[in-house]
Design a protein around this motif. Sequence first.
Motif, mmCIF file in Angstrom:
data_model
loop_
_atom_site.group_PDB
_atom_site.id
_atom_site.type_symbol
_atom_site.label_atom_id
_atom_site.label_comp_id
_atom_site.label_asym_id
_atom_site.label_seq_id
_atom_site.Cartn_x
_atom_site.Cartn_y
_atom_site.Cartn_z
ATOM 1 N N ALA A 193 14.170 40.146 -55.610
ATOM 2 C CA ALA A 193 13.915 41.301 -54.737
ATOM 3 C C ALA A 193 14.609 41.097 -53.385
ATOM 4 C CB ALA A 193 12.415 41.504 -54.542
ATOM 5 N N LEU A 194 14.524 39.891 -52.853
ATOM 6 C CA LEU A 194 15.183 39.591 -51.578
ATOM 7 C C LEU A 194 16.700 39.743 -51.702
ATOM 8 C CD1 LEU A 194 14.812 38.620 -48.646
ATOM 9 C CD2 LEU A 194 15.059 36.288 -49.510
ATOM 10 N N LEU A 195 17.245 39.292 -52.826
ATOM 11 C CA LEU A 195 18.686 39.441 -53.061
ATOM 12 C C LEU A 195 19.071 40.918 -53.109
ATOM 13 C CD1 LEU A 195 21.276 37.843 -53.595
ATOM 14 C CD2 LEU A 195 20.727 37.934 -56.035
ATOM 15 N N TRP A 196 18.265 41.743 -53.769
ATOM 16 C CA TRP A 196 18.505 43.195 -53.835
ATOM 17 C C TRP A 196 18.487 43.799 -52.438
ATOM 18 C CZ3 TRP A 196 20.057 47.509 -56.033
ATOM 19 C CH2 TRP A 196 19.527 48.730 -55.652
ATOM 20 N N ILE A 197 17.518 43.388 -51.621
ATOM 21 C CA ILE A 197 17.378 43.940 -50.274
ATOM 22 C C ILE A 197 18.551 43.526 -49.383
ATOM 23 C CG2 ILE A 197 15.973 43.851 -48.172
ATOM 24 C CD1 ILE A 197 13.529 43.473 -50.123
ATOM 25 N N LEU A 198 18.905 42.263 -49.429
ATOM 26 C CA LEU A 198 19.958 41.764 -48.541
ATOM 27 C C LEU A 198 21.366 42.185 -48.979
ATOM 28 C CD1 LEU A 198 18.654 38.145 -47.841
ATOM 29 C CD2 LEU A 198 18.491 40.161 -46.361
ATOM 30 N N ARG A 199 21.646 42.097 -50.268
ATOM 31 C CA ARG A 199 22.995 42.411 -50.750
ATOM 32 C C ARG A 199 23.200 43.895 -51.026
ATOM 33 N NH1 ARG A 199 27.242 39.151 -50.757
ATOM 34 N NH2 ARG A 199 27.873 40.335 -52.542
ATOM 35 N N LYS A 200 22.105 44.616 -51.291
ATOM 36 C CA LYS A 200 22.169 46.057 -51.543
ATOM 37 C C LYS A 200 23.023 46.421 -52.760
ATOM 38 C CE LYS A 200 21.395 47.427 -46.739
ATOM 39 N NZ LYS A 200 20.180 46.741 -46.677
ATOM 40 N N ASP A 201 23.039 45.525 -53.757
ATOM 41 C CA ASP A 201 23.721 45.854 -55.007
ATOM 42 C C ASP A 201 23.045 45.137 -56.170
ATOM 43 O OD1 ASP A 201 24.573 43.248 -54.758
ATOM 44 O OD2 ASP A 201 26.695 43.689 -54.846
ATOM 45 N N ASN A 216 18.459 58.493 -57.232
ATOM 46 C CA ASN A 216 17.801 58.778 -55.952
ATOM 47 C C ASN A 216 17.425 57.509 -55.190
ATOM 48 O OD1 ASN A 216 17.952 61.481 -56.630
ATOM 49 N ND2 ASN A 216 15.888 61.526 -57.464
ATOM 50 N N VAL A 217 17.670 56.349 -55.775
ATOM 51 C CA VAL A 217 17.337 55.076 -55.136
ATOM 52 C C VAL A 217 18.562 54.596 -54.359
ATOM 53 C CG1 VAL A 217 16.666 52.672 -55.501
ATOM 54 C CG2 VAL A 217 15.681 54.476 -56.930
ATOM 55 N N ALA A 218 18.389 54.434 -53.057
ATOM 56 C CA ALA A 218 19.485 53.945 -52.217
ATOM 57 C C ALA A 218 19.663 52.440 -52.432
ATOM 58 C CB ALA A 218 19.183 54.230 -50.752
ATOM 59 N N PRO A 219 20.877 51.938 -52.364
ATOM 60 C CA PRO A 219 21.088 50.498 -52.513
ATOM 61 C C PRO A 219 20.249 49.706 -51.515
ATOM 62 C CG PRO A 219 23.177 51.655 -52.565
ATOM 63 C CD PRO A 219 22.136 52.669 -52.176
#
Length: 119
Positions: free
Chosen positions: A73-81, A35-38
């Motif tokens: 966290a920033l990498l997760w947000i920006l890259r979405k993977d 249920n978590v969107a990239p």
Amino acid sequence: MRGFVFRVALQWDLLRRQKTPKAFSAALDEASIFNVAPGQWTVYAIVISTIIFAAGHVVAEWPAAIAYGLLMALLWILRKDLISCIVAHGGNQYRISPLCLLLRALGVMVKSRIAIKKY
């Protein structure tokens, strides 16, 4: 571990905002990682998971662990993977391992990622 904490904190925050009764229990028992969107995030998820990540390190490493946690966290947000975070973490471990080998060759015993004594 940090990814699990991030997921639970994210879903808890989203459920809390929707006024779901027992949001934490619902996040643990009923919510799914699917249920978590990239790239999905909330401030609470970042703060809570970064604190838990830092708590897994010795006190002297907390500033670096906090900075590293925020960068992941920033990498997760920006890259979405998630693979970007895994590769970045693996690259970091790859750079630290030669330092540990060098310290051992110089006669410094390394334990728990900090130099503790000369032998």
